[in-house]
Each structure stands twice: as C-alpha cells, then as structure tokens.
Motif scaffolding. Sequence first.
Motif, PDB file in Angstrom:
ATOM      1  N   PHE A  12     -36.564  -8.575  17.508  1.00 25.64           N
ATOM      2  CA  PHE A  12     -37.046  -7.244  17.121  1.00 25.64           C
ATOM      3  C   PHE A  12     -38.555  -7.092  17.325  1.00 25.64           C
ATOM      4  CE2 PHE A  12     -33.641  -5.186  14.220  1.00 25.64           C
ATOM      5  CZ  PHE A  12     -32.633  -5.607  15.065  1.00 25.64           C
ATOM      6  N   THR A  13     -39.119  -7.829  18.261  1.00 21.00           N
ATOM      7  CA  THR A  13     -40.564  -7.714  18.482  1.00 21.00           C
ATOM      8  C   THR A  13     -40.911  -7.126  19.844  1.00 21.00           C
ATOM      9  OG1 THR A  13     -40.675 -10.045  19.168  1.00 21.00           O
ATOM     10  CG2 THR A  13     -41.185  -9.530  16.867  1.00 21.00           C
TER      11      THR A  13
ATOM     12  N   THR B 279     -31.757  -1.628  22.403  1.00 23.86           N
ATOM     13  CA  THR B 279     -31.701  -1.131  23.772  1.00 23.86           C
ATOM     14  C   THR B 279     -31.549   0.389  23.798  1.00 23.86           C
ATOM     15  OG1 THR B 279     -29.297  -1.133  24.152  1.00 23.86           O
ATOM     16  CG2 THR B 279     -30.454  -3.264  24.314  1.00 23.86           C
ATOM     17  N   THR B 280     -31.559   0.923  24.996  1.00 23.61           N
ATOM     18  CA  THR B 280     -31.420   2.363  25.176  1.00 23.61           C
ATOM     19  C   THR B 280     -30.015   2.857  24.836  1.00 23.61           C
ATOM     20  OG1 THR B 280     -30.983   1.956  27.529  1.00 23.61           O
ATOM     21  CG2 THR B 280     -33.234   2.556  26.913  1.00 23.61           C
ATOM     22  N   LYS B 281     -29.096   1.962  24.540  1.00 21.79           N
ATOM     23  CA  LYS B 281     -27.758   2.351  24.086  1.00 21.79           C
ATOM     24  C   LYS B 281     -27.676   2.441  22.560  1.00 21.79           C
ATOM     25  CE  LYS B 281     -25.517   0.290  28.132  1.00 21.79           C
ATOM     26  NZ  LYS B 281     -24.553  -0.723  28.632  1.00 21.79           N
ATOM     27  N   ASP B 282     -28.799   2.182  21.898  1.00 19.62           N
ATOM     28  CA  ASP B 282     -28.849   2.211  20.437  1.00 19.62           C
ATOM     29  C   ASP B 282     -28.688   3.641  19.917  1.00 19.62           C
ATOM     30  OD1 ASP B 282     -29.874   0.362  18.011  1.00 19.62           O
ATOM     31  OD2 ASP B 282     -30.679   2.382  17.780  1.00 19.62           O
ATOM     32  N   PRO B 283     -27.980   3.838  18.782  1.00 18.89           N
ATOM     33  CA  PRO B 283     -27.820   5.186  18.223  1.00 18.89           C
ATOM     34  C   PRO B 283     -29.138   5.877  17.897  1.00 18.89           C
ATOM     35  CG  PRO B 283     -26.293   3.659  17.173  1.00 18.89           C
ATOM     36  CD  PRO B 283     -27.210   2.840  18.029  1.00 18.89           C
TER      37      PRO B 283
ATOM     38  N   PHE C   8     -26.062 -13.542  27.952  1.00 22.76           N
ATOM     39  CA  PHE C   8     -26.403 -12.125  27.840  1.00 22.76           C
ATOM     40  C   PHE C   8     -25.291 -11.395  27.103  1.00 22.76           C
ATOM     41  CE2 PHE C   8     -25.921  -7.763  29.224  1.00 22.76           C
ATOM     42  CZ  PHE C   8     -27.201  -7.253  29.078  1.00 22.76           C
ATOM     43  N   ASN C   9     -25.679 -10.548  26.154  1.00 20.64           N
ATOM     44  CA  ASN C   9     -24.723  -9.701  25.453  1.00 20.64           C
ATOM     45  C   ASN C   9     -25.456  -8.442  24.995  1.00 20.64           C
ATOM     46  OD1 ASN C   9     -22.371  -8.793  24.224  1.00 20.64           O
ATOM     47  ND2 ASN C   9     -22.761  -9.891  22.321  1.00 20.64           N
ATOM     48  N   GLU C  10     -24.785  -7.305  25.092  1.00 22.31           N
ATOM     49  CA  GLU C  10     -25.335  -6.035  24.619  1.00 22.31           C
ATOM     50  C   GLU C  10     -24.229  -5.287  23.883  1.00 22.31           C
ATOM     51  OE1 GLU C  10     -27.822  -2.123  26.256  1.00 22.31           O
ATOM     52  OE2 GLU C  10     -26.817  -3.463  27.670  1.00 22.31           O
TER      53      GLU C  10
ATOM     54  N   ASP D 200     -26.980   1.246   6.517  1.00 20.17           N
ATOM     55  CA  ASP D 200     -26.228   2.156   7.385  1.00 20.17           C
ATOM     56  C   ASP D 200     -26.698   2.093   8.841  1.00 20.17           C
ATOM     57  OD1 ASP D 200     -28.696   3.284   7.010  1.00 20.17           O
ATOM     58  OD2 ASP D 200     -27.957   5.324   6.614  1.00 20.17           O
ATOM     59  N   ASP D 201     -27.480   1.093   9.166  1.00 20.85           N
ATOM     60  CA  ASP D 201     -28.013   0.948  10.521  1.00 20.85           C
ATOM     61  C   ASP D 201     -27.242  -0.141  11.257  1.00 20.85           C
ATOM     62  OD1 ASP D 201     -29.598   1.136  12.771  1.00 20.85           O
ATOM     63  OD2 ASP D 201     -31.220  -0.078  11.945  1.00 20.85           O
ATOM     64  N   ASN D 202     -26.532   0.245  12.311  1.00 22.58           N
ATOM     65  CA  ASN D 202     -25.772  -0.691  13.128  1.00 22.58           C
ATOM     66  C   ASN D 202     -26.268  -0.579  14.566  1.00 22.58           C
ATOM     67  OD1 ASN D 202     -23.932  -2.430  14.253  1.00 22.58           O
ATOM     68  ND2 ASN D 202     -22.132  -1.150  13.862  1.00 22.58           N
ATOM     69  N   PRO D 203     -27.373  -1.246  14.890  1.00 22.77           N
ATOM     70  CA  PRO D 203     -28.004  -1.057  16.194  1.00 22.77           C
ATOM     71  C   PRO D 203     -27.203  -1.674  17.340  1.00 22.77           C
ATOM     72  CG  PRO D 203     -29.071  -2.827  15.007  1.00 22.77           C
ATOM     73  CD  PRO D 203     -28.098  -2.213  14.047  1.00 22.77           C
ATOM     74  N   VAL D 204     -27.396  -1.117  18.518  1.00 25.22           N
ATOM     75  CA  VAL D 204     -26.924  -1.767  19.745  1.00 25.22           C
ATOM     76  C   VAL D 204     -28.045  -2.678  20.217  1.00 25.22           C
ATOM     77  CG1 VAL D 204     -26.248  -1.456  22.148  1.00 25.22           C
ATOM     78  CG2 VAL D 204     -25.370   0.096  20.392  1.00 25.22           C
ATOM     79  N   LEU D 205     -27.746  -3.952  20.303  1.00 21.73           N
ATOM     80  CA  LEU D 205     -28.767  -4.953  20.593  1.00 21.73           C
ATOM     81  C   LEU D 205     -28.463  -5.704  21.883  1.00 21.73           C
ATOM     82  CD1 LEU D 205     -29.095  -6.503  17.012  1.00 21.73           C
ATOM     83  CD2 LEU D 205     -30.539  -4.730  18.049  1.00 21.73           C
ATOM     84  N   MET D 206     -29.515  -6.135  22.517  1.00 19.85           N
ATOM     85  CA  MET D 206     -29.405  -7.088  23.608  1.00 19.85           C
ATOM     86  C   MET D 206     -29.765  -8.457  23.072  1.00 19.85           C
ATOM     87  SD  MET D 206     -31.504  -7.363  27.234  1.00 19.85           S
ATOM     88  CE  MET D 206     -33.110  -7.560  26.428  1.00 19.85           C
TER      89      MET D 206
END
Length: 208
Positions: free
Chosen positions: A106-107, A139-143, A185-187, A196-202
């Motif tokens: 997260f940096t 990532t750019t797929k994050d809500p 690699f995983n996204e 309530d935060d469920n981010p899309v992460l790489m």
Amino acid sequence: MDKQYWDKFYKDHSNRDDISECSTFASFCCDNFLNKESRTIVDLGCGNARDAKHFSRDHLVYGTDQSIDNQVINTNKLPSLKLIEQDFVYDEYNFSNKIDVFYSRFTIHSITEEDQKELLPKVYNYLDAGGLFCIEVRTTKDPKFGAGKHICDTTYFNDGHTRRFIDSQKFLNTVLSLGFKLLYFNEQDNLSIYKDDNPVLMRIILEK
C-alpha cells in the motif's frame, strides 16, 4: 506522499488492534516466499511497523517511513528490527551491505509516477542477486478508482489522502523492462478486506 495526513493517522491510531496485527499480504509472503533461510528485508513505508515486526521474528528488518510515530520508535525493543525515518523514494539504502527483500504494501500507490520512476531502478540496483521485491497495491480495477477529486492520470484525492491507482499491466511491463523476473502475479478482491472496504489489489513477487 501526504506526510501530514499519515503523521496524524499514526499518532491517533498507533494503539488500534485492527491495524496492529500483520497484514494478510505479510502472512502470504512469509508462507510462500520467506519461509527459508533468514534474510535482510527493507519495508518501504512501514507505517506503524506491524508487518516489519512480524518479519523480524525470523529476519533482520529495516522499516523505513517518513511518518514513523515516535512512540513506535521509542517502544521498539526488537533487536532484529531497525526503524529509520526517511523518504523511501529519494533516500539511499546503503545502511545495509546486503538486501535480500524489498517489501511494499500500500505504498507505491501513495507516490507519484515520477517518484515511481525514481524508486523502481533504485530497488533493483540495491537488491542482491536472487533477491525479491514483494508488492501489494490498489489497481485501476478497484471500486474506489474514480471516486473523489481527480488530481491527474489515475490519481484521486479521497478519504483524506491521495491515491494513484496502478494499471497492473503497465506496471508489470515497467518492472520487467528493468530486469526483474516475475515469480507471482494476482489481481483480485477479497485479499485485504477492512470494514466495508474490499479493494481490488495487485500482488506481485519479483526476483532480481
């Protein structure tokens, strides 16, 4: 980086249990990539040092952050954890003659693209041959991508601070062009749910 925001955040929340346990990414790295011999790890932007403390059970760890709370530094009694207050982008990493792992959770999404251009070659150059670069980032797929005030490119101000959401394919192309090899690699979402935060992460593990 939003130094003033993070200075206040860690000062106000340094004793919160929900951000004191190690992250799911730290556990993932330990279980799958750091479970062999003892290593020297540099945690880039360690915050309240929760992941750095977890790593220091088995490894020598340098936790770097420009917003390390003094309480974290003063109460650190772990001989295998060294906390260094510095800007992880522009300062040097010559405090150790060996670096086996750079760790970033997260940096990278908290720095500008110009900062990233400064940081990534530096990590590659300081990393020992065969060393690892472990990254988790929104990532750019994050809500949350697109929410709040648009700053520039994929960067938005929301929740009191700035995030630059990472285009995973573009980032992958960049690090591979520097000479890194891709080990993992995983996204996806469901990797690090907080309230309530469920981010899309790489999640990406690179090897020099």
